[in-house]
Design a protein around this motif. Structure first.
Motif: not given
Length: 142
Positions: A71-75, A105-109
């Motif tokens: 969520i943090g990455i998307v934000v 998991d994919m977005i964090v990676a």
């Protein structure tokens, strides 16, 4: 009848300790052992159940952390609110028929390696565009 004759008569009427008394004690001990064995079996079942719950909770905590990070990455990438970031993750998960924790998991990676599977990337871009169209954050001064 003399006092001594009365004592003898009393002793003859009193059966004294029962021959069967020892058997009752043995039955009580066997019952007590059976109860203890049952209690141990119940405790073993409880331990197994608690271990299963601990394992589930550990997985949930790990998954929750990955979802929060995603969520943090998307934000940050999309200039969205946290609620909108959650919506983007949820929509991407639903539209790709992929578990939300796997998407996270994919977005964090992706944040580290820069790669996402093509289908996930397309849906993430589409969901981000929908959210950005509704967001006031993109217009905020930076």
């Amino acid at each position: 009848m003399t006092a001594s004759d009365e004592n003898v008569a009393r002793r003859q009427d009193d059966p004294g300790p029962s021959v069967h008394g020892g058997g009752d004690r043995g039955a009580d001990q066997a019952e007590k052992k059976a109860d203890q064995a049952e209690e141990k079996a119940d405790q073993a079942e409880k331990v197994v159940e608690l271990e299963r719950k601990v394992s589930q909770l550990e997985r949930a905590v790990e998954s929750h952390a990955a979802v929060d990070q995603a969520i943090g990455i998307v934000v940050a990438v999309g200039k969205l609110t946290p609620d909108q970031g959650w919506t983007v993750l949820r929509e991407t998960s639903q539209h790709t028929n992929t578990k939300l924790s796997r998407i996270a998991d994919m977005i964090v990676a992706w944040g580290c390696a820069g790669d996402l599977p093509e289908e996930i990337r397309r849906e993430l871009d589409a969901s981000l565009a929908r959210a950005q169209a509704k967001s006031n954050c993109a217009e905020a001064p930076g």
